[in-house]
Design a protein around this motif. Structure first.
Motif, PDB file in Angstrom:
ATOM      1  N   VAL A  44       5.881  27.025 -17.035  1.00 44.97           N
ATOM      2  CA  VAL A  44       7.077  28.220 -17.920  1.00 44.97           C
ATOM      3  C   VAL A  44       6.955  30.057 -16.697  1.00 44.97           C
ATOM      4  N   ASN A  45       8.123  29.811 -16.611  1.00 47.38           N
ATOM      5  CA  ASN A  45       7.260  31.305 -15.787  1.00 47.38           C
ATOM      6  C   ASN A  45       7.807  32.430 -17.072  1.00 47.38           C
ATOM      7  N   GLU A  46       9.043  32.036 -17.991  1.00 47.42           N
ATOM      8  CA  GLU A  46       9.456  33.639 -18.341  1.00 47.42           C
ATOM      9  C   GLU A  46       9.078  33.223 -19.472  1.00 47.42           C
ATOM     10  N   ARG A  47       8.308  34.518 -20.638  1.00 44.76           N
ATOM     11  CA  ARG A  47       7.583  34.079 -22.224  1.00 44.76           C
ATOM     12  C   ARG A  47       7.080  33.195 -22.030  1.00 44.76           C
ATOM     13  N   PRO A  48       6.166  32.743 -21.861  1.00 40.13           N
ATOM     14  CA  PRO A  48       5.248  31.708 -21.748  1.00 40.13           C
ATOM     15  C   PRO A  48       4.418  31.566 -23.016  1.00 40.13           C
ATOM     16  N   CYS A  49       4.363  32.557 -24.140  1.00 39.48           N
ATOM     17  CA  CYS A  49       3.056  32.998 -24.810  1.00 39.48           C
ATOM     18  C   CYS A  49       4.520  32.664 -26.300  1.00 39.48           C
ATOM     19  N   THR A  50       5.903  33.402 -26.184  1.00 38.86           N
ATOM     20  CA  THR A  50       7.295  33.034 -27.219  1.00 38.86           C
ATOM     21  C   THR A  50       7.456  31.793 -26.985  1.00 38.86           C
ATOM     22  N   VAL A  51       7.562  30.573 -25.557  1.00 38.38           N
ATOM     23  CA  VAL A  51       7.642  28.967 -25.658  1.00 38.38           C
ATOM     24  C   VAL A  51       6.706  28.658 -26.139  1.00 38.38           C
ATOM     25  N   CYS A  52       5.791  28.633 -26.186  1.00 33.27           N
ATOM     26  CA  CYS A  52       4.010  28.019 -26.614  1.00 33.27           C
ATOM     27  C   CYS A  52       4.173  27.868 -27.738  1.00 33.27           C
ATOM     28  N   GLY A  53       4.580  29.416 -28.532  1.00 36.60           N
ATOM     29  CA  GLY A  53       3.752  29.690 -30.037  1.00 36.60           C
ATOM     30  C   GLY A  53       5.242  28.534 -30.939  1.00 36.60           C
ATOM     31  N   ILE A  54       6.891  28.264 -29.899  1.00 38.38           N
ATOM     32  CA  ILE A  54       7.368  27.905 -31.126  1.00 38.38           C
ATOM     33  C   ILE A  54       7.181  26.132 -30.753  1.00 38.38           C
ATOM     34  N   LEU A  55       6.766  26.236 -29.421  1.00 40.27           N
ATOM     35  CA  LEU A  55       6.411  24.421 -29.209  1.00 40.27           C
ATOM     36  C   LEU A  55       5.164  23.940 -30.297  1.00 40.27           C
ATOM     37  N   ARG A  56       4.625  25.598 -30.321  1.00 42.02           N
ATOM     38  CA  ARG A  56       3.031  24.310 -31.064  1.00 42.02           C
ATOM     39  C   ARG A  56       3.670  24.286 -33.136  1.00 42.02           C
ATOM     40  N   ARG A  57       4.193  25.532 -33.092  1.00 42.61           N
ATOM     41  CA  ARG A  57       4.429  25.630 -34.855  1.00 42.61           C
ATOM     42  C   ARG A  57       5.218  23.760 -34.488  1.00 42.61           C
ATOM     43  N   SER A  58       6.682  23.589 -33.634  1.00 45.43           N
ATOM     44  CA  SER A  58       7.240  22.326 -34.228  1.00 45.43           C
ATOM     45  C   SER A  58       6.642  21.233 -34.168  1.00 45.43           C
ATOM     46  N   VAL A  79      14.639  26.359 -27.119  1.00 44.03           N
ATOM     47  CA  VAL A  79      13.787  27.010 -26.204  1.00 44.03           C
ATOM     48  C   VAL A  79      13.805  26.159 -24.891  1.00 44.03           C
ATOM     49  N   LEU A  80      13.826  24.119 -25.239  1.00 42.93           N
ATOM     50  CA  LEU A  80      13.616  23.320 -24.745  1.00 42.93           C
ATOM     51  C   LEU A  80      14.842  23.735 -23.200  1.00 42.93           C
ATOM     52  N   GLU A  81      15.920  23.382 -23.840  1.00 43.82           N
ATOM     53  CA  GLU A  81      17.635  23.741 -23.457  1.00 43.82           C
ATOM     54  C   GLU A  81      17.393  24.576 -21.972  1.00 43.82           C
ATOM     55  N   LYS A  82      16.669  26.130 -22.895  1.00 46.80           N
ATOM     56  CA  LYS A  82      17.127  27.644 -21.767  1.00 46.80           C
ATOM     57  C   LYS A  82      15.529  26.955 -20.655  1.00 46.80           C
ATOM     58  N   ARG A 130      14.925  24.352 -19.610  1.00 47.02           N
ATOM     59  CA  ARG A 130      15.975  23.024 -18.501  1.00 47.02           C
ATOM     60  C   ARG A 130      16.551  23.943 -17.370  1.00 47.02           C
ATOM     61  N   SER A 131      17.333  24.842 -18.385  1.00 49.64           N
ATOM     62  CA  SER A 131      18.593  24.855 -17.215  1.00 49.64           C
ATOM     63  C   SER A 131      18.032  26.293 -16.298  1.00 49.64           C
ATOM     64  N   THR A 132      17.212  27.153 -16.608  1.00 48.72           N
ATOM     65  CA  THR A 132      16.337  28.344 -16.019  1.00 48.72           C
ATOM     66  C   THR A 132      15.300  28.388 -15.500  1.00 48.72           C
ATOM     67  N   ASP A 133      14.331  28.173 -16.429  1.00 49.43           N
ATOM     68  CA  ASP A 133      12.978  28.558 -16.132  1.00 49.43           C
ATOM     69  C   ASP A 133      11.856  27.752 -16.042  1.00 49.43           C
ATOM     70  N   LEU A 134      11.798  26.826 -15.684  1.00 50.82           N
ATOM     71  CA  LEU A 134      10.619  25.447 -15.299  1.00 50.82           C
ATOM     72  C   LEU A 134       9.951  25.780 -13.796  1.00 50.82           C
ATOM     73  N   ASP A 135       9.004  26.125 -13.952  1.00 46.03           N
ATOM     74  CA  ASP A 135       8.754  26.086 -11.816  1.00 46.03           C
ATOM     75  C   ASP A 135       8.303  25.010 -11.405  1.00 46.03           C
ATOM     76  N   ARG A 136       9.359  23.846 -11.051  1.00 47.41           N
ATOM     77  CA  ARG A 136       8.953  22.521 -10.694  1.00 47.41           C
ATOM     78  C   ARG A 136       8.134  21.929  -9.731  1.00 47.41           C
ATOM     79  N   THR A 137       8.193  23.455  -9.240  1.00 51.66           N
ATOM     80  CA  THR A 137       6.015  22.609  -8.386  1.00 51.66           C
ATOM     81  C   THR A 137       4.664  22.520  -8.892  1.00 51.66           C
ATOM     82  N   ILE A 138       5.219  22.609  -9.794  1.00 49.50           N
ATOM     83  CA  ILE A 138       3.456  22.983 -10.776  1.00 49.50           C
ATOM     84  C   ILE A 138       3.810  20.763 -11.554  1.00 49.50           C
TER      85      ILE A 138
END
Ligand code: SF4
Length: 297
Positions: free
Chosen positions: A122-136, A284-287, A289-297
């Motif tokens: 995750v390139n953009e705001r990894p902590c926000t993504v991490c917090g949302i997915l972890r809670r879920s 957040v997953l939708e966003k 998939r459409s924009t942010d994922l670094d697919r090289t990792i």
């Protein structure tokens, strides 16, 4: 300097209470604060404990195990692997040592398994993504093990920062959701360390020899939170008890409010609890998939 409660040497001065405490009285002081929270929560049946391997969750698990396992509460530690190379593996090693020492059932699940993503990607705001997915994911795991409540290791500093951030943002809805009761599909959260300052949690873990991981995640926990943390530390130094007052103050507001903090429906995609059409994880997953994922990792 002597302990204010006995003749032993003090190891700590609590500015907010004005007390010097020896090892033994410090340990009982921490445990007293935790017991008070646990008593309020009336925990029965199965309790899930979120275990990251860091000091807060390790202390939560260790103390709750002492307090509740002999009262017939079934304890299950649950951990989330966010996919942060070089960090989470070591924290999970500490978690493994602790659950083996305590003889507690342990469930581990990863973002990759459940969401097909690693925080490393995750390139953009990894902590926000991490917090949302972890809670879920913690909520899903707690439901899967049949838990009536989910204990997390949020300490006084974490809680005071979150309360203050929401006040400063004027986000009253989120503020009211901080101490939510159980809702359809959402496991009730309990925070036994809510009134224990972060430094005291760390000292307690060291004095009790609890295995903990002290590594810091390489992603920062957010610029705004860091600013609020520094502001509160400064205020606490000059006005001891500030953090406690903030957290206690919110508790009193919540007791007085008659408004239901939020209505929950079901996410139309994953069927997990949601305030809008989709839950925050699906959004957040939708966003991603459409924009942010670094697919090289
Ligand atoms: Fe997740 Fe950010 Fe915490 Fe790292 S610092 S574990 S990315 S929330």
């Amino acid at each position: 300097m002597k302990c204010d409660k006995c003749s032993a040497s003090a190891i700590l001065f609590q500015r907010y209470s004005g007390l010097h405490l020896c090892t033994s009285h410090f340990i009982s002081d921490v445990e007293k604060k935790i017991k008070r929270e646990v008593r309020k929560e009336k925990i029965e049946g199965t309790l899930a404990i979120a275990l990251s391997g860091g000091k807060d969750s390790a202390v939560t698990l260790s103390v709750l195990n002492d307090l509740l396992s002999r009262r017939g509460v079934d304890m299950i530690a649950i951990s989330v692997d966010e996919g942060i190379t070089g960090y989470r593996e070591r924290a999970l090693e500490s978690a493994a040592t602790l659950v083996a020492e305590l003889g507690i059932r342990w469930e581990v699940a990863s973002f990759e398994q459940y969401f097909g993503v690693r925080i490393d990607q995750v390139n953009e705001r990894p902590c926000t993504v991490c917090g949302i997915l972890r809670r879920s994911l913690l909520n899903r795991l707690a439901k899967a093990v049949g838990a009536s409540a989910l204990a997390t290791g949020h300490n006084l500093d974490d809680e005071a920062q979150t309360v203050q951030m929401n006040y400063l943002r004027g986000d009253i809805d989120r503020l009211l959701r901080l101490d939510h009761p159980a809702k359809e599909g959402l496991v009730r959260r309990v925070k036994p360390l809510k009134y224990v300052p972060e430094k005291e949690v760390a000292l307690y873990a060291i004095l009790k020899g609890i295995p903990i991981n002290l590594d810091e995640c390489r992603f920062s926990a957010g610029v705004f939170r860091a600013e609020v943390r520094d502001m509160l530390n400064d205020l606490e130094l000059r006005h001891p008890g500030t953090k406690y007052s903030l957290v206690r103050g919110l508790g009193r507001i919540l007791q007085l409010t008659t408004r239901s903090p939020f209505e929950l429906g079901q996410c139309t995609r994953c069927k997990e609890p949601a305030v809008r059409t989709f839950c925050q994880s699906c959004e957040v997953l939708e966003k991603l998939r459409s924009t942010d994922l670094d697919r090289t990792i």
